[in-house]
Design a protein around this motif. Structure first.
Motif, mmCIF file in Angstrom:
data_model
loop_
_atom_site.group_PDB
_atom_site.id
_atom_site.type_symbol
_atom_site.label_atom_id
_atom_site.label_comp_id
_atom_site.label_asym_id
_atom_site.label_seq_id
_atom_site.Cartn_x
_atom_site.Cartn_y
_atom_site.Cartn_z
ATOM 1 N N THR A 1 -12.214 16.587 5.131
ATOM 2 C CA THR A 1 -11.537 17.331 6.226
ATOM 3 C C THR A 1 -11.993 18.636 5.873
ATOM 4 O O THR A 1 -12.312 19.171 6.848
ATOM 5 N N THR B 1 -4.251 8.606 4.728
ATOM 6 C CA THR B 1 -5.188 7.695 4.127
ATOM 7 C C THR B 1 -4.074 6.689 3.473
ATOM 8 O O THR B 1 -2.933 6.828 3.496
ATOM 9 N N SER B 2 -4.723 5.877 2.747
ATOM 10 C CA SER B 2 -3.653 5.271 1.976
ATOM 11 C C SER B 2 -4.402 4.410 0.486
ATOM 12 O O SER B 2 -5.598 4.853 0.449
ATOM 13 N N GLY B 3 -3.627 3.676 -0.132
ATOM 14 C CA GLY B 3 -4.080 3.342 -1.650
ATOM 15 C C GLY B 3 -3.492 2.046 -1.926
ATOM 16 O O GLY B 3 -2.186 1.947 -1.717
ATOM 17 N N SER C 1 -8.238 8.208 -2.892
ATOM 18 C CA SER C 1 -8.435 8.498 -1.189
ATOM 19 C C SER C 1 -8.022 9.829 -0.884
ATOM 20 O O SER C 1 -8.516 10.155 0.035
ATOM 21 N N ALA C 2 -6.923 10.154 -1.496
ATOM 22 C CA ALA C 2 -6.388 11.768 -1.109
ATOM 23 C C ALA C 2 -7.489 12.708 -1.422
ATOM 24 O O ALA C 2 -7.638 13.394 -0.395
ATOM 25 N N GLU D 1 0.785 -1.160 0.088
ATOM 26 C CA GLU D 1 -0.007 -0.065 -0.033
ATOM 27 C C GLU D 1 0.894 1.123 -0.040
ATOM 28 O O GLU D 1 1.950 1.151 0.543
ATOM 29 N N GLU E 1 -10.667 12.480 -1.499
ATOM 30 C CA GLU E 1 -11.909 12.131 -0.639
ATOM 31 C C GLU E 1 -11.598 12.691 0.664
ATOM 32 O O GLU E 1 -12.362 13.253 1.356
ATOM 33 N N LEU E 2 -10.407 12.423 1.047
ATOM 34 C CA LEU E 2 -10.012 12.677 2.501
ATOM 35 C C LEU E 2 -9.956 14.334 2.677
ATOM 36 O O LEU E 2 -10.307 14.783 3.641
ATOM 37 N N VAL F 1 -3.665 14.598 8.798
ATOM 38 C CA VAL F 1 -4.726 13.421 8.365
ATOM 39 C C VAL F 1 -3.774 12.742 7.334
ATOM 40 O O VAL F 1 -2.776 12.840 6.787
ATOM 41 N N THR G 1 0.099 11.220 3.450
ATOM 42 C CA THR G 1 -0.285 12.099 4.495
ATOM 43 C C THR G 1 -0.345 13.643 4.261
ATOM 44 O O THR G 1 0.459 13.792 3.179
#
Length: 98
Positions: free
Chosen positions: A59, A40-42, A51-52, A28, A54-55, A38, A32
């Motif tokens: 946020t 996430t990962s992918g 994912s980045a 993965e 969306e986060l 915050v 950051t």
């Protein structure tokens, strides 16, 4: 980088640097946002980028709804990287009904 201001004094669009950390083939990718604290990962670049985005959107929406002050985005050149890291500028999704 902040975009045009909305009625509530928050920008229409947000762009923040994200650090993608690569741990090897088939592993993965950690993502950051140093300015927002915050992560996430992918499973691959495309998944990590999605994912980045969306986060970042979630946020920033949360910060806006709570009326919190927004941190200024760092300049990518000011961020220190390891050999297995890259910086990407991530823009939030558009929320047309806001």
């Amino acid at each position: 980088m902040l975009g045009m201001m909305k009625k509530n004094n928050y920008p229409e669009k947000y762009v923040y640097p994200a650090i993608f950390t690569y741990y090897g083939l088939g592993k993965e990718i950690a993502v950051t946002f140093p300015d927002l604290n915050v992560a996430t990962s992918g499973t691959d670049d495309a998944d990590a980028l999605q994912s980045a985005r969306e986060l970042l959107g979630i946020t920033m929406l949360g910060l806006e709804e709570d009326g919190e002050e927004l941190p200024s985005p760092s300049k990518p050149s000011a961020l220190a990287l390891e050999k297995n890291e890259k910086i990407y500028l991530i823009a939030n999704p558009v929320y047309p009904n806001k």
